[in-house]
Design an enzyme around this catalytic site. Structure first.
Site, PDB file in Angstrom:
ATOM      1  N   ASP A 107     -11.027 -22.774 -28.123  1.00 60.14           N
ATOM      2  CA  ASP A 107     -10.128 -23.743 -28.741  1.00 60.14           C
ATOM      3  C   ASP A 107      -9.000 -23.048 -29.502  1.00 60.14           C
ATOM      4  OD1 ASP A 107      -9.636 -26.589 -29.597  1.00 60.14           O
ATOM      5  OD2 ASP A 107      -9.981 -25.711 -31.576  1.00 60.14           O
ATOM      6  N   GLU A 166      -7.576 -22.623 -24.240  1.00 57.92           N
ATOM      7  CA  GLU A 166      -6.657 -23.717 -24.566  1.00 57.92           C
ATOM      8  C   GLU A 166      -5.454 -23.063 -25.243  1.00 57.92           C
ATOM      9  OE1 GLU A 166      -6.059 -27.661 -27.336  1.00 57.92           O
ATOM     10  OE2 GLU A 166      -7.231 -25.948 -27.998  1.00 57.92           O
TER      11      GLU A 166
END
Length: 734
Positions: free
Chosen positions: A417, A470
């Site tokens: 993330d 990401e």
């Protein structure tokens, strides 16, 4: 004012001073191992203990043999006396007060678990095995079952493990300090399935809030937040075939279609409570199997205190959250998924951590895991702390966590993330709010080194496990190998695809001809990285609306637009990711507070959407042309790229030795007959998918199942029927 002790007042009780007794009683003594353990004298062995509340104490061997009675030397619980032992060994105390009696196994009668080699490996930054080398794990020491607790707190004056087993009394299990590494350790018997935390006296003598264990493998269910002692996993793994398959193949050339799931809101029990891992195994895995997804990606399931954070603000990176059961349950879920060929991915958050007082922030009274300077250590977007990737202990903590999930739970990969926030020192910061790197630049070089090392070790030690970034910027070579100057990820989310395509499909069809490039521009960079095409949870929250709600037009057109969009995406180069609920076109925006709107499946348009996603997955998986060259330019060729006026797109997907697949999109509500597409291969082409089919809720327009491609003046093509707001796929019969 308390006067200094004089020589008379400094007199010893045995060989322990009154000052030492007072220091232990007040919780200020940093090393009781110096004075409390068994000690040998010329007359034999003596024992000494501190058991608050006891009036009488006797000493037993671990076999239960009585070896002596201790004399109370301080009314607050200090006892001492000769015991009948021929050699040093662990002992157990039997304490009495009035009619109460209880047993205490002396933690100070055990030697250290860690040794000089452990200190060496910690200092030099050894990664593999670090988390299991000194984390709190069950083990047998000197014939006794117990748990080894260890914690890195180099600036603490005194560190104790406190819990149910010692009435949360920080004077009872003061840990042994290893000055070369800053690690405190203690072996404690009789603590199975107990809640615990660390009590730390800071560098300035201040008592800090109790801290959860950074390496805990289990935690309490919120709102409680203590760690819990947990045994080693006993899962009998039955996934050898699954793991061997992924270890042997090139992941870039495999079909990968990911179902993104928030475990707490996919479905709920009738009373609104969370499903357990066993219930999720019984319901979610068969659903994904039927839907044709290859992987389930969970939003973070590591322990976290706040439900609306969705797990992205974790306080327990090593502990599966207690919301869905114990760690064994999660292991059973992964095993069950692997048995039917479904991989399990985990959203992983090494970019930042929350500032809850029981967490990592200001862990030992100093900025230990984070940077002290808020220009480096505070994240303005999320009000969280940022890891100090330049500290080898922090890097080891995080990298070992990545390896831990692959090793202990057989996870198939990590979706990392907020990578962009890790790469740039000025991320979400104004001028003057950030500190340049050593070369004066904005790149976070420490973070780059961390990501490269993490990826190298994951791929080097666990073949078949993937990492996905990401990353929303144009940082180069995110998914290229480290030895080629890349970050080393296996895949990267294609945020540009998501942004441009959602923008296009939200437009009224009459305006789309002016924005044709939103669907063509992405092919200019589609093969610069190994991309995953993400329609994730981020696109259906915070007022953005669901995917079906974003589509333009009336209800019929919204469904047709979304069907054509899914067809476009599944035919486009790149791996696929779809957030739960969007496969059946949930109208409402996603909320973690309750279950998906499964009742919508009773309506034909919603059930038709679900059937389409299932068939898209099955087509994508069964047709090598649609997946085997997802990451390579030789697997894609435009057939129709510049028909702005009609908003028609067509391309050919190919793979060596396999039939090509033509993807044709008509993205206006105009029904088109006799539309010429140059297919390149003469003969009959079969219509293998049509998003306008009646079974999906469409109008049923199409090509009757087949078209004939002919050579017309040196170019081979076919006249097609293009249904309104639809995507069709064709494959040559021969």
């Amino acid at each position: 004012m308390k006067k200094p002790l004089n020589s008379a007042e400094e007199k010893k009780t045995g060989d322990i001073t009154k000052a030492e007794i007072e220091a232990i009683k007040s919780g200020l003594h940093s090393n009781p191992f110096q004075i409390i353990p068994l000690h040998e004298t010329p007359e034999g062995f003596s024992a000494r203990c501190f058991i608050p509340g006891a009036e009488e104490v006797s000493v037993l061997t671990l076999d239960g043999n009585f070896v002596g009675e201790l004399k109370q030397i301080d009314p607050d619980g200090f006892f001492e006396g000769r015991i009948d032992l021929s050699k040093r060994q662990p002992v157990r105390y039997r304490a009495c007060r009035d009619d109460a009696e209880w047993a205490v196994t002396d933690p100070y009668s055990f030697g250290p678990v860690l040794g000089p080699m452990d200190d060496y490996f910690v200092r030099e930054g050894s990664i593999c095995g670090y988390s299991t080398g000194w984390a709190r794990i069950p083990l047998k020491l000197e014939g006794v079952e117990g748990f080894h607790f260890a914690v890195w707190a180099p600036n603490g004056r005194r560190v104790s493990v406190v819990g149910d087993f010692n009435n949360w009394d920080g004077r009872r299990h003061v840990m042994r300090f290893r000055k070369d590494t800053g690690i405190w350790e203690i072996f404690a018997p009789d603590v199975y399935a107990c809640a615990y935390k660390f009590e730390i006296l800071g560098a300035n003598g201040e008592l800090l809030p109790l801290k959860a264990d950074p390496y805990a493998r289990r935690g309490e269910l919120r709102p409680k937040n203590a760690s819990v002692t947990a045994p080693e996993l006993t899962q009998k793994w039955e996934d050898q075939a699954h793991r061997e398959h992924w270890a042997q193949v090139d992941q870039r050339r495999q079909p990968i279609s990911i179902y993104e799931v928030h475990a707490g809101s996919w479905q709920r029990s009738e009373d609104g409570t969370f499903l357990s891992w066993d219930e999720l195994e019984a319901q979610l895995i068969p659903y994904c199997t039927d839907m044709g997804f290859t992987h389930i990606e969970f939003l973070p399931i590591t322990e976290h205190p706040y439900d609306p954070s969705w797990g992205y603000q974790t306080t327990g990176l090593y502990a599966p959250t207690a919301r869905f059961g114990d760690p064994e349950g999660f292991a059973r879920f992964v095993n069950g998924a692997h048995k039917v060929g479904i991989g399990v991915l985990l959203d992983w958050v090494p970019a930042h951590f929350p500032t809850d007082e029981h967490g990592l922030r200001w862990f030992d009274g100093t900025a230990l895991y984070e940077h002290a300077d808020p220009r480096q250590g505070f994240h303005p977007d999320w009000n969280t702390a940022i890891y100090n990737f330049g500290r080898i202990e922090v890097m080891s903590y995080l990298i070992n966590n990545a390896l831990y999930w692959a090793e202990k739970f057989h996870l198939d990969g990590l979706r990392v993330d907020a990578v962009a926030s890790m790469l740039y020192l000025d991320y979400s910061r104004k001028e003057g709010e950030w500190i340049p790197n050593e070369y004066g630049g904005r790149e976070n070089l420490e973070s780059v080194r961390f990501l490269q090392k993490m990826n190298s070790l994951v791929y080097g030690t666990h073949p078949g496990v993937m990492t996905i970034a990401e990353e929303s910027t144009s940082w180069p070579k995110v998914s290229q190998p480290v030895h080629e100057g890349g970050l080393g990820f296996g895949f990267k989310w294609n945020m540009g695809f998501m942004h441009d395509t959602l923008s296009y499909f939200s437009r009224e069809p009459v305006h789309r001809k002016f924005h044709h490039q939103e669907l063509t521009f992405g092919l200019l960079y589609a093969f610069t990285e190994n991309f995953v095409l993400p329609l994730s949870h981020d696109e259906v929250v915070h007022g953005k609306g669901s995917l079906i709600a974003k589509m333009s037009g009336d209800d019929w057109q919204k469904f047709a637009n979304l069907r054509s969009y899914y067809g476009f995406m599944w035919g486009y180069p790149g791996k696929k990711l779809l957030f739960m609920g969007q496969e059946f076109a949930q109208w409402s925006e996603w909320s973690e507070k309750g279950s998906l709107d499964w009742n919508l499946r009773q309506y034909p348009m919603h059930e038709g959407m679900r059937r389409l996603v299932r068939d898209l997955n099955l087509t994508y998986r069964s047709k090598a042309a649609l997946h085997a060259r997802d990451c390579e330019p030789d697997g894609f060729r435009w057939l129709v790229v510049d028909d702005h006026e009609n908003s028609v797109f067509a391309w050919l997907r190919t793979a060596p030795g396999e039939k090509p697949v033509a993807v044709i999109c008509n993205l206006t509500p105009v029904y088109r007959e006799n539309y010429y597409v140059p297919l390149g291969v003469a003969g009959r082409w079969r219509e293998i998918l049509n998003t306008d089919a009646e079974i999906y809720g469409g109008s049923g327009k199409g090509n009757g199942g087949r078209v004939q491609a002919v050579d017309a003046g040196g170019e081979i093509g076919a006249m097609l029927v293009l249904p309104p707001l639809a995507t069709i796929m064709l494959e040559p019969e021969n």
